[in-house]
Design an enzyme around this catalytic site. Structure first.
Site, PDB file in Angstrom:
ATOM      1  N   CYS A   2      31.617  56.492  62.193  1.00 21.53           N
ATOM      2  CA  CYS A   2      31.710  56.697  60.890  1.00 21.53           C
ATOM      3  C   CYS A   2      32.641  56.058  60.139  1.00 21.53           C
ATOM      4  O   CYS A   2      33.851  55.389  60.869  1.00 21.53           O
ATOM      5  CB  CYS A   2      32.242  57.994  60.614  1.00 21.53           C
ATOM      6  SG  CYS A   2      30.893  59.235  61.498  1.00 21.53           S
ATOM      7  N   ARG A  27      30.198  50.735  61.430  1.00 21.00           N
ATOM      8  CA  ARG A  27      30.495  51.857  62.049  1.00 21.00           C
ATOM      9  C   ARG A  27      29.743  53.213  62.214  1.00 21.00           C
ATOM     10  O   ARG A  27      29.982  54.016  62.900  1.00 21.00           O
ATOM     11  CB  ARG A  27      31.816  52.387  61.537  1.00 21.00           C
ATOM     12  CG  ARG A  27      33.053  51.464  61.563  1.00 21.00           C
ATOM     13  CD  ARG A  27      34.251  51.953  60.845  1.00 21.00           C
ATOM     14  NE  ARG A  27      35.024  52.795  61.759  1.00 21.00           N
ATOM     15  CZ  ARG A  27      35.818  52.724  62.341  1.00 21.00           C
ATOM     16  NH1 ARG A  27      36.362  51.578  62.768  1.00 21.00           N
ATOM     17  NH2 ARG A  27      36.287  53.799  63.048  1.00 21.00           N
ATOM     18  N   TRP A  73      27.705  58.182  61.152  1.00 23.88           N
ATOM     19  CA  TRP A  73      27.033  58.270  62.613  1.00 23.88           C
ATOM     20  C   TRP A  73      27.069  59.486  62.872  1.00 23.88           C
ATOM     21  O   TRP A  73      28.057  60.345  63.383  1.00 23.88           O
ATOM     22  CB  TRP A  73      27.692  57.398  63.777  1.00 23.88           C
ATOM     23  CG  TRP A  73      27.043  57.036  64.795  1.00 23.88           C
ATOM     24  CD1 TRP A  73      26.014  56.275  65.133  1.00 23.88           C
ATOM     25  CD2 TRP A  73      27.080  57.985  66.238  1.00 23.88           C
ATOM     26  NE1 TRP A  73      25.611  56.302  66.570  1.00 23.88           N
ATOM     27  CE2 TRP A  73      26.078  57.346  67.044  1.00 23.88           C
ATOM     28  CE3 TRP A  73      28.010  59.085  66.519  1.00 23.88           C
ATOM     29  CZ2 TRP A  73      26.198  57.970  68.335  1.00 23.88           C
ATOM     30  CZ3 TRP A  73      27.851  59.610  67.685  1.00 23.88           C
ATOM     31  CH2 TRP A  73      27.084  59.044  68.762  1.00 23.88           C
ATOM     32  N   ASN A  99      35.778  61.383  60.016  1.00 25.18           N
ATOM     33  CA  ASN A  99      35.367  60.738  61.178  1.00 25.18           C
ATOM     34  C   ASN A  99      35.943  61.387  62.447  1.00 25.18           C
ATOM     35  O   ASN A  99      37.139  61.625  62.494  1.00 25.18           O
ATOM     36  CB  ASN A  99      36.191  59.322  61.485  1.00 25.18           C
ATOM     37  CG  ASN A  99      35.204  58.589  62.474  1.00 25.18           C
ATOM     38  OD1 ASN A  99      34.595  58.912  63.173  1.00 25.18           O
ATOM     39  ND2 ASN A  99      36.079  57.453  62.587  1.00 25.18           N
ATOM     40  N   GLY A 100      35.197  62.023  63.254  1.00 25.52           N
ATOM     41  CA  GLY A 100      35.746  62.648  64.610  1.00 25.52           C
ATOM     42  C   GLY A 100      34.717  63.873  64.616  1.00 25.52           C
ATOM     43  O   GLY A 100      33.912  64.338  64.280  1.00 25.52           O
ATOM     44  N   GLU A 485      24.986  42.452  81.156  1.00 28.08           N
ATOM     45  CA  GLU A 485      25.336  42.289  80.040  1.00 28.08           C
ATOM     46  C   GLU A 485      23.905  41.709  79.319  1.00 28.08           C
ATOM     47  O   GLU A 485      23.678  42.191  77.986  1.00 28.08           O
ATOM     48  CB  GLU A 485      26.521  41.361  79.705  1.00 28.08           C
ATOM     49  CG  GLU A 485      26.618  40.832  78.235  1.00 28.08           C
ATOM     50  CD  GLU A 485      27.211  42.280  77.382  1.00 28.08           C
ATOM     51  OE1 GLU A 485      27.229  41.919  76.366  1.00 28.08           O
ATOM     52  OE2 GLU A 485      27.391  43.381  77.883  1.00 28.08           O
ATOM     53  N   LYS A 489      22.130  43.723  76.020  1.00 26.95           N
ATOM     54  CA  LYS A 489      21.946  43.130  74.873  1.00 26.95           C
ATOM     55  C   LYS A 489      20.541  43.129  74.313  1.00 26.95           C
ATOM     56  O   LYS A 489      20.136  43.734  73.258  1.00 26.95           O
ATOM     57  CB  LYS A 489      22.120  41.707  74.927  1.00 26.95           C
ATOM     58  CG  LYS A 489      23.730  41.345  74.826  1.00 26.95           C
ATOM     59  CD  LYS A 489      24.249  41.617  73.439  1.00 26.95           C
ATOM     60  CE  LYS A 489      25.737  42.229  73.635  1.00 26.95           C
ATOM     61  NZ  LYS A 489      26.027  43.473  74.187  1.00 26.95           N
ATOM     62  N   GLU A 492      19.985  47.038  73.337  1.00 28.29           N
ATOM     63  CA  GLU A 492      20.459  47.398  72.004  1.00 28.29           C
ATOM     64  C   GLU A 492      19.893  47.131  70.964  1.00 28.29           C
ATOM     65  O   GLU A 492      19.684  47.872  69.992  1.00 28.29           O
ATOM     66  CB  GLU A 492      21.875  47.015  72.163  1.00 28.29           C
ATOM     67  CG  GLU A 492      22.999  47.448  73.266  1.00 28.29           C
ATOM     68  CD  GLU A 492      24.520  46.868  73.021  1.00 28.29           C
ATOM     69  OE1 GLU A 492      25.367  47.629  72.783  1.00 28.29           O
ATOM     70  OE2 GLU A 492      24.477  45.618  72.988  1.00 28.29           O
ATOM     71  N   HIS A 508      15.439  46.115  97.194  1.00 27.90           N
ATOM     72  CA  HIS A 508      15.612  47.598  97.418  1.00 27.90           C
ATOM     73  C   HIS A 508      15.187  48.137  96.432  1.00 27.90           C
ATOM     74  O   HIS A 508      15.466  49.557  96.339  1.00 27.90           O
ATOM     75  CB  HIS A 508      17.101  47.713  97.615  1.00 27.90           C
ATOM     76  CG  HIS A 508      17.600  46.942  99.057  1.00 27.90           C
ATOM     77  ND1 HIS A 508      17.333  47.509 100.310  1.00 27.90           N
ATOM     78  CD2 HIS A 508      18.332  45.869  99.028  1.00 27.90           C
ATOM     79  CE1 HIS A 508      17.895  46.554 100.921  1.00 27.90           C
ATOM     80  NE2 HIS A 508      18.524  45.616 100.280  1.00 27.90           N
ATOM     81  N   LYS A 607      29.504  50.770  65.896  1.00 27.70           N
ATOM     82  CA  LYS A 607      30.351  49.594  66.502  1.00 27.70           C
ATOM     83  C   LYS A 607      31.570  50.348  67.506  1.00 27.70           C
ATOM     84  O   LYS A 607      31.935  49.913  68.536  1.00 27.70           O
ATOM     85  CB  LYS A 607      30.830  48.956  65.562  1.00 27.70           C
ATOM     86  CG  LYS A 607      31.869  47.532  66.047  1.00 27.70           C
ATOM     87  CD  LYS A 607      30.818  46.553  66.751  1.00 27.70           C
ATOM     88  CE  LYS A 607      31.565  45.170  67.173  1.00 27.70           C
ATOM     89  NZ  LYS A 607      30.930  44.574  67.716  1.00 27.70           N
TER      90      LYS A 607
END
Length: 612
Positions: A2, A27, A73, A99-100, A485, A489, A492, A508, A607
């Site tokens: 947010c 955000r 968000w 925000n929270g 990583e 990416k 995402e 395996h 983010k």
């Protein structure tokens, strides 16, 4: 999560708040809203991105010199117009952005309902504004005192800003475990989740601390008190941030710009900290605690997401170069499993934003147990930077794309410098190899520029595999975390399911998935395990998998086997992630663009994860 921005002063608030929301949209972008005061209270809010809010605002009066805005968000309640912020009090007098998460909102809501309050959203935030309203009208309190009383009852995390239409001469903000920055202009004040909406108007800021409440006046005056009413006189800081850093600069997306910035940001992260000719490395943040760092019995790295992958690479660096046992923990798990922490441990926190809620909570727990806390963050004045005993900034500059790129490689640079410094001081690395690594590290920015010249080739490869439903990424040693990583990416931003594995673990389990439709990205730059990686490639080809191999320039063996080759410059093995990760960033980027995905603002992500 947010974004919050608010303004009070002589100017029209709407354009300032709207532009600020656009800068904060990384955000959160599920919904957005603005409240303005001009005689009465006008609230406009819409599901979707800030553009939807801007279109809706064209139909209404947007005048007023006091305003607050929010880009969301979603946590409590699905993204829709009703759950969007700001939320207003039942009497229509107050408007609040948040925000929270208010953890005890259900208990508070029940008590307020018994007092006659009615709620129209599914959010915890609406409960908070009704609680402020209750204290204000019951005890006839000024806004800032009603906010203080309400926050004494609220359990959880918050950054809030509140406005009262009956008292338009002030704005009130408060924070706990979620960032809030006060911007100080000429006869005007700003509040925001970070500095990006403020820098156009002022470079003078105060980073509010936990459980502080700030009251802003129309003439530019402000006062800060703790939740228990103690007056605070914090230091005003000057931002070293340029407006152009927050623009795309001619690139189609922020993510592409940030990928291309890495030759510069890698250099900025080592500038002044290394000199290969004279044979020294100095990480300033370490200096005050050198004896404790050098004699550490264990390093524990706490991080989330991409930062966790950087931490995994650092585990190889610290153990090989400095010979210090190192563990890498998901911060979200570390804090809940009652870990064993000794007072001679060093806890290294990695966070781009410096505000990651789980990482902050893990640090607070470790601090109580006497460990030394070292923060590596990208944002000056962030919560982690202030909580830790010492630390280093990465100097990557603002990273707007939600999928981290330049912040990741900048973290790797700082971690590499730390490992080299500690290894040199501990005598666990020879002088010759130490100087060899310093020289190789100084040459990385030029080699990154060479990797970026492969963009067209990587775009072609992306076109060949863009319709895949799954992908597998394999790496060994330093490049196993790079495989993780690379897979992250792709997940995402393109929404293709992808998994990263140690190459030897393929047989395996994951090998069962390989067929002619499965792209397998193999990072094959490791001299120490090259023959093993060749065997892995052969195993994939035997099952008709599509092999995309990242190899060292001049490789001829894997070139004969793989379907696609990406050649990167040779460097020392501990430094290969700084080069091998970049083609994977570009590959994910181009696949996402070809699939029509929103690269900078992928669905369901934000983010800075400031809630648990």
């Amino acid at each position: 999560m947010c974004g919050i921005v608010a303004y009070i002063g002589p100017k029209q608030a709407y354009p300032i708040v709207l532009e600020g929301l656009k800068r904060l949209e990384y955000r959160g972008y599920d919904s957005a809203g603005i409240s303005l005061i001009n005689g009465g209270l006008k609230t406009i809010k819409k599901k979707g991105k800030v553009l939807e809010l801007e279109l809706a605002a064209k139909e209404v009066d947007i005048s007023g010199t006091v305003g607050l805005g929010h880009t969301r968000w979603a946590t409590h309640g699905e993204p829709n117009d009703m759950n969007a912020h700001p939320h207003n009090s039942g009497n229509g007098r107050l408007s609040l952005v948040h925000n929270g998460i208010i953890e005890n909102y259900a208990t508070l809501k029940k008590a307020l309902e018994e007092l006659g309050h009615e709620f129209i959203s599914d959010t915890d935030t609406e409960v908070l504004v009704h609680l402020i309203e209750e204290y204000q009208k019951r005890d006839d309190l000024p806004l800032e005192e009603a906010v203080r009383k309400a926050l004494e009852k609220a359990i959880g995390a918050y950054a809030i800003v509140v406005v009262d239409k009956d008292d338009p001469s002030k704005l009130v903000g408060a924070r706990k475990s979620s960032p809030l920055v006060l911007g100080i202009g000429d006869d005007e004040c700003f509040l925001a989740s970070d500095a990006s909406p403020i820098i156009k108007y002022t470079n003078k800021v105060i980073y509010l601390n936990d459980e502080e409440i700030v009251t802003l006046k129309r003439n530019g005056e402000y006062s800060i008190k703790t939740i228990d009413n103690k007056v605070q006189n914090p230091e005003i800081k000057e931002l070293d941030l340029k407006l152009e850093e927050l623009e795309k600069g001619g690139y189609e997306h922020f993510m592409l710009k940030e990928i291309y910035q890495q030759s510069q940001t890698i250099w900025e992260s080592m500038r002044g900290r290394i000199n290969a000719n004279d044979g020294w490395v100095v990480v300033g943040g370490m200096s005050e605690y050198i004896p404790r760092l050098v004699n550490a019995k264990r390093i524990v790295i706490a991080a989330c997401g991409t930062s966790w992958h950087a931490g995994l690479i650092a585990e190889y660096l610290f153990e090989e170069l400095a010979r210090i046992p190192t563990e890498v923990e998901y911060a979200s798990e570390f804090r809940y499993r009652n870990p064993i922490i000794y007072n001679d441990d060093v806890i290294v926190a990695l966070s781009q934003s410096g505000e990651t809620a789980d990482t902050l909570a893990a640090l607070e727990m470790a601090k109580k147990k006497g460990a030394l806390l070292y923060g590596i963050v990208n944002v000056v004045g962030s919560s982690i930077a202030r909580l830790t005993h010492c630390g280093s900034y990465t100097h990557a500059g603002p990273e707007i794309g939600v999928a981290s790129t330049k912040a990741f490689t900048s973290q790797l640079v700082v971690l590499t410098l730390m490992a080299l410094d500690l290894g040199h001081r501990r005598g666990t690395i020879s002088e010759g190899y130490f100087r060899q690594l310093l020289s190789a590290l100084e040459s990385i920015p030029k080699k990154v520029e060479k990797v970026l010249q492969l963009n067209d080739q990587i775009r072609f490869i992306a076109g060949e595999i863009k319709n895949a439903q799954n992908a597998l990424y394999l790496g060994r040693g330093y490049n196993f975390p790079v495989a993780l990583e690379g897979a992250l990416k792709l997940k995402e931003i393109s929404y293709i399911h992808a998994e990263g594995y140690p190459a030897a673990e393929m047989k395996h389990g994951p090998i069962a998935l390989i067929d002619m439709y499965m792209p397998v990205v193999v990072i094959a730059t490791n001299r120490s395990a090259y023959e093993k990686i060749v065997s892995n490639v052969q195993e994939v080809k035997a099952r008709k998998g599509i092999v995309i191999a990242v190899v060292t320039e001049g490789d001829t063996v894997i070139k004969e086997m793989a379907d696609f080759i990406i050649e990167i410059p040779e460097t020392e093995e501990p430094l290969t992630p700084l080069l091998s990760s970049i083609p994977l960033q570009l590959l994910a980027y181009h696949i996402a663009v070809m699939r029509g995905c929103d690269v900078d603002q992928p669905r369901n992500l934000a983010k800075s994860v400031t809630v648990e």
